[in-house]
Motif scaffolding. Sequence first.
Motif: not given
Length: 159
Positions: A140-159
């Motif tokens: 009795n479980e949900l059907v889960i979809e997964s999407i994988e993304l390749a990316y060049q780089r990321f930046e983190e910003e503190l709001k």
Amino acid sequence: MTDINYPIPGFRFAVSLMKKDGVNTGQSKQYDNNFMEVSGISVEMPTEEFQEGGENRFIHRFPQPLKYPNLVLKRGRCHASSSFVDWCKNTFEVGLANGVTPNNIVIKLLGEDMEPLFKWTFYNAYPVKWSVSGLNSQSNELVIESIELAYQRFEEELK
């Protein structure tokens, strides 16, 4: 900037697709999709080892270019459509016939007031894998979809 002196819970977050020109494809204050899990927010600096001839006490380790794992987004499968879903669907259905269109992905960690505390921007991302969890008539479980993304780089910003 919010002064945070306690560990931040990781269960309030939002994911949105940004065009490369920085314009959000969703409506203001609304996010493109609701995901139940995001993973792959990490960076690694691999090293190359070199053993110098005649030197047996240690091995030289030289830094290599940064390495980013795929960003993995998981959610319950549903019929809802959005610009994010359309972008992924178009990438996988058309493949390389029309070329892959990279976009920026923004993930915001939200506080109690639903305002962003942290923001990660993943540049030049594109989908590389889409999968659906197994189907089992005895669970009795949900059907889960997964999407994988390749990316060049990321930046983190503190709001």
